[in-house]
Design a protein around this motif. Structure first.
Motif, PDB file in Angstrom:
ATOM      1  N   VAL A 115       0.988  -0.710   0.068  1.00  0.00           N
ATOM      2  CA  VAL A 115      -0.434  -0.034  -0.183  1.00  0.00           C
ATOM      3  C   VAL A 115       0.301   1.127   0.256  1.00  0.00           C
ATOM      4  CG1 VAL A 115      -2.098   0.979   1.350  1.00  0.00           C
ATOM      5  CG2 VAL A 115      -1.575  -0.960   0.939  1.00  0.00           C
ATOM      6  N   GLY A 116       0.879   1.977  -0.820  1.00  0.00           N
ATOM      7  CA  GLY A 116       0.822   3.212  -1.026  1.00  0.00           C
ATOM      8  C   GLY A 116       1.606   4.151   0.174  1.00  0.00           C
ATOM      9  N   SER A 117       0.945   4.616   0.691  1.00  0.00           N
ATOM     10  CA  SER A 117       0.442   4.957   2.370  1.00  0.00           C
ATOM     11  C   SER A 117       0.446   4.223   3.724  1.00  0.00           C
ATOM     12  CB  SER A 117       0.146   6.438   2.323  1.00  0.00           C
ATOM     13  OG  SER A 117       0.136   7.310   3.766  1.00  0.00           O
ATOM     14  N   PRO A 118       1.089   3.904   4.819  1.00  0.00           N
ATOM     15  CA  PRO A 118       0.429   3.105   6.015  1.00  0.00           C
ATOM     16  C   PRO A 118      -0.606   3.229   6.062  1.00  0.00           C
ATOM     17  CG  PRO A 118       2.395   4.472   6.453  1.00  0.00           C
ATOM     18  CD  PRO A 118       1.950   4.710   5.299  1.00  0.00           C
ATOM     19  N   SER A 119      -0.931   4.975   5.829  1.00  0.00           N
ATOM     20  CA  SER A 119      -2.475   5.387   6.578  1.00  0.00           C
ATOM     21  C   SER A 119      -3.284   6.021   5.195  1.00  0.00           C
ATOM     22  CB  SER A 119      -2.172   6.452   8.054  1.00  0.00           C
ATOM     23  OG  SER A 119      -1.396   7.113   7.127  1.00  0.00           O
ATOM     24  N   ALA A 120      -4.696   6.071   5.683  1.00  0.00           N
ATOM     25  CA  ALA A 120      -5.235   7.039   4.518  1.00  0.00           C
ATOM     26  C   ALA A 120      -6.860   6.868   5.510  1.00  0.00           C
ATOM     27  CB  ALA A 120      -5.645   5.856   3.348  1.00  0.00           C
ATOM     28  N   TYR A 121      -7.636   8.297   4.576  1.00  0.00           N
ATOM     29  CA  TYR A 121      -8.796   9.296   5.107  1.00  0.00           C
ATOM     30  C   TYR A 121      -9.952   8.106   4.511  1.00  0.00           C
ATOM     31  CZ  TYR A 121      -6.472  12.663   7.545  1.00  0.00           C
ATOM     32  OH  TYR A 121      -5.396  12.955   8.134  1.00  0.00           O
ATOM     33  N   THR A 122     -11.185   8.270   5.395  1.00  0.00           N
ATOM     34  CA  THR A 122     -12.398   7.522   4.155  1.00  0.00           C
ATOM     35  C   THR A 122     -12.796   8.627   3.122  1.00  0.00           C
ATOM     36  OG1 THR A 122     -13.071   8.637   6.297  1.00  0.00           O
ATOM     37  CG2 THR A 122     -13.053   6.397   6.569  1.00  0.00           C
ATOM     38  N   PRO A 177      -1.361  -4.458   5.118  1.00  0.00           N
ATOM     39  CA  PRO A 177      -1.914  -3.377   6.619  1.00  0.00           C
ATOM     40  C   PRO A 177      -2.311  -1.878   6.112  1.00  0.00           C
ATOM     41  CG  PRO A 177       0.255  -3.309   7.250  1.00  0.00           C
ATOM     42  CD  PRO A 177       0.607  -4.522   5.714  1.00  0.00           C
ATOM     43  N   LEU A 178      -3.038  -1.047   6.799  1.00  0.00           N
ATOM     44  CA  LEU A 178      -3.824  -0.400   5.855  1.00  0.00           C
ATOM     45  C   LEU A 178      -4.357   0.524   7.714  1.00  0.00           C
ATOM     46  CD1 LEU A 178      -3.545   2.282   4.673  1.00  0.00           C
ATOM     47  CD2 LEU A 178      -6.369   1.156   3.929  1.00  0.00           C
ATOM     48  N   HIS A 179      -4.020   1.872   7.941  1.00  0.00           N
ATOM     49  CA  HIS A 179      -5.116   2.648   8.830  1.00  0.00           C
ATOM     50  C   HIS A 179      -5.990   3.516   8.351  1.00  0.00           C
ATOM     51  CE1 HIS A 179      -6.203   4.234  13.185  1.00  0.00           C
ATOM     52  NE2 HIS A 179      -5.737   5.121  12.195  1.00  0.00           N
ATOM     53  N   VAL A 180      -7.095   2.851   8.766  1.00  0.00           N
ATOM     54  CA  VAL A 180      -8.042   4.124   8.682  1.00  0.00           C
ATOM     55  C   VAL A 180      -8.710   4.875   9.100  1.00  0.00           C
ATOM     56  CG1 VAL A 180     -10.407   3.581   7.367  1.00  0.00           C
ATOM     57  CG2 VAL A 180      -8.818   2.927   6.214  1.00  0.00           C
ATOM     58  N   SER A 181      -8.827   5.922   9.094  1.00  0.00           N
ATOM     59  CA  SER A 181      -9.603   7.507   9.918  1.00  0.00           C
ATOM     60  C   SER A 181     -10.371   7.948   8.979  1.00  0.00           C
ATOM     61  CB  SER A 181      -8.908   8.417  11.036  1.00  0.00           C
ATOM     62  OG  SER A 181      -7.149   8.923  10.446  1.00  0.00           O
ATOM     63  N   LYS A 182     -11.182   9.304   9.703  1.00  0.00           N
ATOM     64  CA  LYS A 182     -12.106  10.164   8.748  1.00  0.00           C
ATOM     65  C   LYS A 182     -11.299  11.526   9.024  1.00  0.00           C
ATOM     66  CE  LYS A 182     -16.283  13.080   8.968  1.00  0.00           C
ATOM     67  NZ  LYS A 182     -18.080  12.848   9.638  1.00  0.00           N
ATOM     68  N   PHE A 183     -10.840  12.458   8.546  1.00  0.00           N
ATOM     69  CA  PHE A 183     -10.555  13.718   8.225  1.00  0.00           C
ATOM     70  C   PHE A 183     -11.342  14.296   8.763  1.00  0.00           C
ATOM     71  CE2 PHE A 183      -9.528  17.673   6.240  1.00  0.00           C
ATOM     72  CZ  PHE A 183      -8.159  17.810   7.593  1.00  0.00           C
TER      73      PHE A 183
END
Length: 523
Positions: free
Chosen positions: A183-190, A266-272
């Motif tokens: 995955v390009g980045s380990p975290s992303a926004y919804t 793995p990916l961490h997802v959160s709302k901005f």
């Protein structure tokens, strides 16, 4: 409009272990959406796994057949787009839960009757830690229904009979190289896109993506609102997937499968969550004559939120109509065009529609004096609804009679449908199949021994979507390959229609070549 494909020959292929199927009768408690109430009662559930043996990381196909459930529709509607899912809990050689998601299908629902969900198929990945005999039980079923621009869930939890084994799978050692996923980045926004790359996938296979819990269970394809992934001839994966806006914050695994094997990352997802006031960029351009198209953009805005733009005068009075745009998942308003329509316009006003008490943000614009305008017109005549096919023969190869039924694979030659009518009409592409007849003119293989699994897609630039038909046996009655529904808005575009095909041979038959005709009809 119709076309035909000749089918010739029979071929013997090595068969996977026999499919394993079971049926249980469980008591389910269903919660209907939009406050329609709850219901509880028995429901027959059949799950068939193919193949019956697999290795960790392999993809297994589950065919799910549901009997009538206790949930009854409160309305009568046609062509309600529905996506069925089922959660299967594992015990024995594995633990956790896998989710099987079927294809989206249109349903005709009738007041007081159970929604007629047809048998559906989906794939799941064998957990990396699985070993030995794995038993599956039914824990939950969810149907996602699209209606009136929203998606509703009907959730049916198993409240009794959940300990019954509905299917079994034998898991052995690995079978060759496993694919890798990055995955390009380990975290992303919804609501944002993530970049995916990988290696060692099946060359030219069609990839599918799901978002799973951190322990690898509970995989859900609906947590991606769209995907644009491809695997090249060397088995390298590339592309993007857009996270849905309703993904809860947390740690997940992105899973991409090629139909046989899969890999996770793995990916961490959160709302901005914006910090402080919105940041608005200067209009581009900030001055010009009436008719100027300016670009409005900004950042640090609420994510996935509608922004309304209006041209206003010095007294904040409206000078031109509204244009609505939506911010990205990371809180940006990408450059959005707005046309200056009057000489009295002094600002473009931006309002966050869904934010109670949103301030009115004024972005200055200067109208240049002295200009004329000329109207521009163009007329389009309606074009045709047409189709073409890449070939006119499907060959299942050859087989040696051995007193057992054999399964042979083939592919439909790709069909391209072009709808250039410029209206709001729909269309349907169906197929009918004749029996396969031997060269002696007497012996036959029934048309129903041939089945297909449709796969249809809209080409770039198309302005409407296409729905794949339901997998199943062919025959003299038309079977749907693809449909495009009529709409209140303009429809049209270019669409591709493919299908994986299977032929089940009789145990005993006359030797020789058998031929038949698949007729495709576009209306």
């Amino acid at each position: 409009m119709a076309g035909s494909l000749a089918l010739a020959g029979l071929g013997l292929v090595a068969l996977a272990p026999a499919a394993q199927a079971g049926t249980v009768t469980a008591t389910v408690h269903c919660t209907l959406p939009a406050g329609q109430g709850e219901s509880e009662g028995p429901q027959d559930i059949t799950v068939e796994l193919t193949p019956a043996t697999a290795a960790p990381g392999d993809q297994v196909t589950a065919k799910v057949t549901l009997g009538p459930g206790p949930a009854k529709s409160t309305v009568t509607l046609d062509d309600v787009l529905t996506t069925p899912t089922i959660d299967l809990a594992m015990r024995g050689g594995a633990s956790g839960t896998v989710t099987v998601t079927g294809a989206e299908v249109p349903l005709d629902v009738v007041t007081g009757e159970s929604p007629p969900i047809p048998p559906y198929e989906g794939k799941f990945t064998v957990p990396a830690s699985a070993d030995g005999k794995v038993e599956f039980t039914v824990s939950k079923m969810i149907s996602y229904t699209k209606l009136f621009g929203s998606t509703f869930q009907t959730v049916c939890n198993v409240v009794a009979g959940g300990d019954q084994t509905v299917a079994e799978l034998t898991v052995g050692g690995g079978t060759g190289d496993q694919p890798t996923l990055n995955v390009g980045s380990p975290s992303a926004y919804t609501g944002t896109e993530i970049t995916l790359t990988g290696t060692k996938y099946a060359p030219n296979a069609t990839p599918s993506a799901q978002l799973c819990q951190a322990d690898g269970t509970g995989c859900n394809a609906l947590f991606f609102s769209s995907t644009n992934l491809a695997i090249d001839g060397s088995g390298n994966l590339s592309g993007k997937a857009k996270l849905a806006t309703n993904v809860p914050d947390g740690d997940y695994l992105v899973q991409v499968a090629d139909g046989a094997k899969s890999a996770t990352a793995p990916l961490h997802v959160s709302k901005f969550v914006p910090s402080g006031d919105p940041v608005w960029d200067a209009l581009s351009p900030a001055s010009g004559p009436v008719g100027t198209v300016v670009q409005v953009s900004g950042s640090n805005l609420p994510p996935n939120t509608a922004v309304r733009l209006n041209g206003v005068n010095a007294s904040d009075g409206l000078e031109s109509g509204s244009k609505n745009y939506t911010t990205t998942g990371d809180g940006k308003l990408l450059p959005s065009p707005y046309t200056i329509s009057t000489a009295n316009t002094t600002n473009i006003r931006a309002t966050l529609i869904a934010t109670p008490g949103s301030p009115r943000y004024l972005l200055p614009f200067s109208v240049a004096a002295g200009q004329d305008s000329q109207g521009v017109n163009v007329t389009f005549a309606p074009g045709p609804l047409s189709m073409s096919q890449a070939g006119n023969a499907i060959d299942f190869g050859s087989a040696t009679l051995n007193g057992q039924a054999q399964t042979l694979n083939g592919s439909l030659n790709q069909v391209t449908v072009v709808d250039a009518r410029g209206g709001n009409l729909g269309w349907s592409l169906t197929g009918t199949m004749t029996d396969l007849v031997a060269g002696n003119g007497t012996d036959k293989i029934p048309a129903g021994n041939i089945s297909w699994t449709p796969s249809c897609a809209a080409s770039p630039g198309s302005i409407s979507t296409v729905t794949s038909g339901t997998p199943g046996a062919l025959g003299s009655a038309p079977s749907t390959l693809c449909t495009q529904a009529a709409d209140s808005k303009t429809t049209g575009g270019s669409f591709t229609a493919d299908a994986a095909m299977k032929l089940t041979t009789p145990e005993f038959a006359a030797a020789g070549t058998y031929t038949g005709t698949l007729t495709l009809t576009l209306v």
